[in-house]
Design a protein around this motif. Structure first.
Motif, PDB file in Angstrom:
ATOM      1  N   ALA A 275       0.854  -1.185   0.000  1.00  0.00           N
ATOM      2  CA  ALA A 275       0.000   0.000   0.000  1.00  0.00           C
ATOM      3  C   ALA A 275       0.888   1.233   0.000  1.00  0.00           C
ATOM      4  O   ALA A 275       2.044   1.165   0.425  1.00  0.00           O
ATOM      5  CB  ALA A 275      -0.917   0.006   1.225  1.00  0.00           C
ATOM      6  N   PRO A 276       0.382   2.363  -0.464  1.00  0.00           N
ATOM      7  CA  PRO A 276       1.188   3.594  -0.422  1.00  0.00           C
ATOM      8  C   PRO A 276       1.577   3.937   1.007  1.00  0.00           C
ATOM      9  O   PRO A 276       0.758   3.836   1.935  1.00  0.00           O
ATOM     10  CB  PRO A 276       0.249   4.651  -1.006  1.00  0.00           C
ATOM     11  N   ASN A 277       2.811   4.343   1.196  1.00  0.00           N
ATOM     12  CA  ASN A 277       3.312   4.672   2.529  1.00  0.00           C
ATOM     13  C   ASN A 277       3.137   6.172   2.787  1.00  0.00           C
ATOM     14  O   ASN A 277       4.084   6.907   3.033  1.00  0.00           O
ATOM     15  CB  ASN A 277       4.792   4.276   2.640  1.00  0.00           C
ATOM     16  N   SER A 278       1.852   6.599   2.711  1.00  0.00           N
ATOM     17  CA  SER A 278       1.559   8.021   2.879  1.00  0.00           C
ATOM     18  C   SER A 278       0.132   8.168   3.371  1.00  0.00           C
ATOM     19  O   SER A 278      -0.799   7.583   2.798  1.00  0.00           O
ATOM     20  CB  SER A 278       1.742   8.763   1.554  1.00  0.00           C
ATOM     21  N   ALA A 279      -0.066   8.947   4.405  1.00  0.00           N
ATOM     22  CA  ALA A 279      -1.417   9.171   4.929  1.00  0.00           C
ATOM     23  C   ALA A 279      -2.287   9.898   3.901  1.00  0.00           C
ATOM     24  O   ALA A 279      -3.485   9.624   3.777  1.00  0.00           O
ATOM     25  CB  ALA A 279      -1.331   9.976   6.222  1.00  0.00           C
ATOM     26  N   SER A 311      -5.387   9.047 -10.990  1.00  0.00           N
ATOM     27  CA  SER A 311      -4.635  10.281 -11.257  1.00  0.00           C
ATOM     28  C   SER A 311      -3.482  10.455 -10.279  1.00  0.00           C
ATOM     29  O   SER A 311      -2.372  10.847 -10.657  1.00  0.00           O
ATOM     30  CB  SER A 311      -5.581  11.485 -11.184  1.00  0.00           C
ATOM     31  N   ILE A 312      -3.718  10.165  -9.004  1.00  0.00           N
ATOM     32  CA  ILE A 312      -2.638  10.271  -8.014  1.00  0.00           C
ATOM     33  C   ILE A 312      -1.622   9.149  -8.221  1.00  0.00           C
ATOM     34  O   ILE A 312      -0.409   9.363  -8.167  1.00  0.00           O
ATOM     35  CB  ILE A 312      -3.207  10.226  -6.582  1.00  0.00           C
ATOM     36  N   GLY A 313      -2.119   7.943  -8.480  1.00  0.00           N
ATOM     37  CA  GLY A 313      -1.241   6.777  -8.613  1.00  0.00           C
ATOM     38  C   GLY A 313      -0.273   6.889  -9.776  1.00  0.00           C
ATOM     39  O   GLY A 313       0.877   6.444  -9.689  1.00  0.00           O
ATOM     40  N   ARG A 314      -0.737   7.497 -10.884  1.00  0.00           N
ATOM     41  CA  ARG A 314       0.157   7.617 -12.039  1.00  0.00           C
ATOM     42  C   ARG A 314       1.348   8.530 -11.752  1.00  0.00           C
ATOM     43  O   ARG A 314       2.404   8.387 -12.347  1.00  0.00           O
ATOM     44  CB  ARG A 314      -0.629   8.131 -13.249  1.00  0.00           C
ATOM     45  N   ASP A 315       1.126   9.486 -10.859  1.00  0.00           N
ATOM     46  CA  ASP A 315       2.214  10.399 -10.490  1.00  0.00           C
ATOM     47  C   ASP A 315       2.993   9.927  -9.258  1.00  0.00           C
ATOM     48  O   ASP A 315       3.941  10.593  -8.825  1.00  0.00           O
ATOM     49  CB  ASP A 315       1.653  11.794 -10.213  1.00  0.00           C
ATOM     50  N   TRP A 316       2.573   8.796  -8.703  1.00  0.00           N
ATOM     51  CA  TRP A 316       3.237   8.270  -7.505  1.00  0.00           C
ATOM     52  C   TRP A 316       4.511   7.524  -7.903  1.00  0.00           C
ATOM     53  O   TRP A 316       4.716   7.165  -9.056  1.00  0.00           O
ATOM     54  CB  TRP A 316       2.276   7.324  -6.777  1.00  0.00           C
ATOM     55  N   GLU A 317       5.391   7.307  -6.957  1.00  0.00           N
ATOM     56  CA  GLU A 317       6.627   6.555  -7.206  1.00  0.00           C
ATOM     57  C   GLU A 317       6.299   5.155  -7.714  1.00  0.00           C
ATOM     58  O   GLU A 317       5.568   4.410  -7.055  1.00  0.00           O
ATOM     59  CB  GLU A 317       7.449   6.453  -5.909  1.00  0.00           C
ATOM     60  N   SER A 318       6.822   4.791  -8.883  1.00  0.00           N
ATOM     61  CA  SER A 318       6.597   3.447  -9.421  1.00  0.00           C
ATOM     62  C   SER A 318       7.319   2.411  -8.563  1.00  0.00           C
ATOM     63  O   SER A 318       8.443   2.636  -8.116  1.00  0.00           O
ATOM     64  CB  SER A 318       7.103   3.355 -10.864  1.00  0.00           C
ATOM     65  N   PHE A 319       6.639   1.278  -8.361  1.00  0.00           N
ATOM     66  CA  PHE A 319       7.239   0.234  -7.517  1.00  0.00           C
ATOM     67  C   PHE A 319       8.223  -0.614  -8.317  1.00  0.00           C
ATOM     68  O   PHE A 319       7.958  -1.001  -9.456  1.00  0.00           O
ATOM     69  CB  PHE A 319       6.159  -0.673  -6.924  1.00  0.00           C
ATOM     70  N   SER A 320       9.366  -0.916  -7.694  1.00  0.00           N
ATOM     71  CA  SER A 320      10.348  -1.841  -8.255  1.00  0.00           C
ATOM     72  C   SER A 320      10.851  -2.717  -7.128  1.00  0.00           C
ATOM     73  O   SER A 320      11.368  -2.218  -6.114  1.00  0.00           O
ATOM     74  CB  SER A 320      11.520  -1.091  -8.892  1.00  0.00           C
ATOM     75  N   ALA A 321      10.683  -4.028  -7.268  1.00  0.00           N
ATOM     76  CA  ALA A 321      11.129  -4.945  -6.218  1.00  0.00           C
ATOM     77  C   ALA A 321      12.633  -4.843  -6.003  1.00  0.00           C
ATOM     78  O   ALA A 321      13.128  -4.918  -4.866  1.00  0.00           O
ATOM     79  CB  ALA A 321      10.738  -6.377  -6.574  1.00  0.00           C
ATOM     80  N   ILE A 322      13.381  -4.659  -7.095  1.00  0.00           N
ATOM     81  CA  ILE A 322      14.839  -4.557  -6.990  1.00  0.00           C
ATOM     82  C   ILE A 322      15.234  -3.296  -6.232  1.00  0.00           C
ATOM     83  O   ILE A 322      16.081  -3.324  -5.333  1.00  0.00           O
ATOM     84  CB  ILE A 322      15.472  -4.575  -8.396  1.00  0.00           C
ATOM     85  N   ASP A 339       9.995   4.906   1.243  1.00  0.00           N
ATOM     86  CA  ASP A 339       9.199   6.090   1.587  1.00  0.00           C
ATOM     87  C   ASP A 339       7.845   6.077   0.867  1.00  0.00           C
ATOM     88  O   ASP A 339       6.874   6.659   1.347  1.00  0.00           O
ATOM     89  CB  ASP A 339       9.960   7.367   1.209  1.00  0.00           C
ATOM     90  N   ALA A 340       7.794   5.406  -0.288  1.00  0.00           N
ATOM     91  CA  ALA A 340       6.571   5.420  -1.097  1.00  0.00           C
ATOM     92  C   ALA A 340       5.677   4.215  -0.843  1.00  0.00           C
ATOM     93  O   ALA A 340       4.450   4.318  -0.971  1.00  0.00           O
ATOM     94  CB  ALA A 340       6.934   5.476  -2.580  1.00  0.00           C
ATOM     95  N   TRP A 341       6.266   3.068  -0.494  1.00  0.00           N
ATOM     96  CA  TRP A 341       5.480   1.839  -0.376  1.00  0.00           C
ATOM     97  C   TRP A 341       5.798   1.108   0.925  1.00  0.00           C
ATOM     98  O   TRP A 341       6.925   1.150   1.409  1.00  0.00           O
ATOM     99  CB  TRP A 341       5.769   0.896  -1.555  1.00  0.00           C
ATOM    100  N   ALA A 342       4.779   0.438   1.460  1.00  0.00           N
ATOM    101  CA  ALA A 342       4.949  -0.330   2.697  1.00  0.00           C
ATOM    102  C   ALA A 342       4.144  -1.618   2.596  1.00  0.00           C
ATOM    103  O   ALA A 342       3.023  -1.621   2.078  1.00  0.00           O
ATOM    104  CB  ALA A 342       4.481   0.481   3.904  1.00  0.00           C
TER     105      ALA A 342
END
Length: 383
Positions: A275-279, A311-322, A339-342
């Protein structure tokens, strides 16, 4: 040059002590039935014992201008009170010290004492590295290993183990001396192995000394209780840095941790446990749509769908497992993934595992990085 061959020498040779021989002398196939006491003998050439049977030989403090050679030596007779059969401490040999076998029957049953001896070259063979001979090597110096003398770390470590301790006192000097000689001769890989072995020995003796020096019962109990932790730390130092002489091991370990951390991060993402790591993001209307339990159609991976379509998700930090694994494992970089994902403990099995595994990976990453930095700067090297 004087050569004595095939002689049976019955009596003692007291005239050799503190005397000078102005030529080379060779004893070939001679049997000495009495001890040879020749301390501080001076020989202007070579002193050679070839295929000789010797009871006990004392050359302490002798000065040999040429070579001192023991070839095919058999010493099974008397020893001094400390078990030494060849007493060579403080000798100075301008040429080579040669200790070699000429057949399979020669044996030194006592100790070859080379304390503080100085020779130009050491020429021995594997028999005296792995055979029955024992040594005292504290303070023994030589400039090179000559001839067919073993120069590999395996044989030399066996040789060192037979001469690094005398009367329960460990001396690190033989390891330092051999490492220096091997380095100067271009055998750097073997020199490094000797240095690593010395680091291991020093830490082993340090742990023993901690317990031995603890006299008060409470102090001794505390020391014994903390010794296992010290052993673990020393083992990590050996495994990850070769006690400071193999810093590349820490880099390999860090890469391995990175790869291992990538696996649960990828699996947790694929099962929808991130999930996004942001309130702000979590309270947004767009995230609520994808995260709702009763949404239609269902979103098995709401984080992935949200990041691709909202709209928010497209501008959010893209997830990369590496990149996420690198953020977790490597403490000196920040790629913004943590900082972006938890991970969430409520969405799936892998998310729950990753929630606590990330602390393990972070702790191990700090340990490996700290040890690697200490190895590169030479802090943890102990010679």
């Amino acid at each position: 040059m004087f050569k004595i061959a095939g002689a049976q020498i019955v009596g003692e040779l007291p005239f050799l002590a503190d005397s000078r021989i102005a030529a080379s002398i060779i004893f070939d196939s001679c049997t000495f039935q009495a001890d040879i006491e020749a301390p501080r003998l001076k020989v202007d050439g070579d002193l050679v014992f070839k295929n000789c049977h010797i009871q006990y030989l004392d050359l302490s403090g002798a000065k040999i201008a040429g070579d001192l050679s023991f070839e095919g030596l058999n010493s099974r007779g008397s020893h001094d009170r400390d078990g030494r059969s060849l007493r060579l401490q403080n000798i100075c040999v301008g040429g080579a010290l040669i200790i070699r076998k000429s057949d399979t029957n020669n044996t030194v049953s006592g100790v070859i004492d080379l304390t503080a001896a100085s020779v130009g070259s050491l020429i021995d063979d594997a028999h005296y590295c792995s055979g029955q001979a024992q040594y005292i090597l504290a303070g023994f110096t030589y400039n090179r290993l000559g001839g067919a003398a073993p120069k590999d770390a395996k044989n030399r470590l066996t040789w060192l183990a037979k001469g690094d301790t005398w009367q329960h006192h460990f001396s690190p000097h033989p390891y330092k001396q051999l490492a220096k000689v091997l380095h100067d001769m271009g055998h750097e890989a073997d020199a490094t192995k000797i240095r690593v072995a010395l680091g291991k020995k020093l830490r082993h003796h340090a742990r023993k000394e901690r317990i031995a020096n603890a006299k008060h019962p409470i102090h001794r109990l505390c020391t014994m209780a903390t010794t296992p932790a010290l052993w673990i730390w020393h083992s990590l130092s050996l495994l990850l840095t070769g006690h400071g002489f193999r810093p590349e091991r820490s880099l390999i370990a860090l890469v391995l941790l990175w790869v291992l951390a990538t696996i649960p991060a990828h699996l947790a993402w694929e099962e929808g446990s991130f999930a996004p790591n942001s309130a702000v993001a979590l309270q947004s209307e767009s995230w609520a749509i994808y995260d709702a339990d009763n949404n239609h159609p269902p979103h098995p991976n709401p984080a992935n769908d949200w990041s691709l379509t909202s709209s928010i998700g497209r501008d959010w930090e893209s997830f990369s497992a590496i990149a996420y694994a690198a953020d977790v494992v490597v403490p000196i970089i920040d790629l913004g993934q943590t900082d972006a994902w938890a991970p969430s403990t409520e969405r799936g099995w892998w998310g729950k595992q990753l929630w606590w595994l990330r602390w393990v990976f972070t702790t191990l990453g700090w340990i490996v990085t700290a040890l690697g930095a200490a190895a590169l700067t030479g802090i943890i090297r102990r010679e």
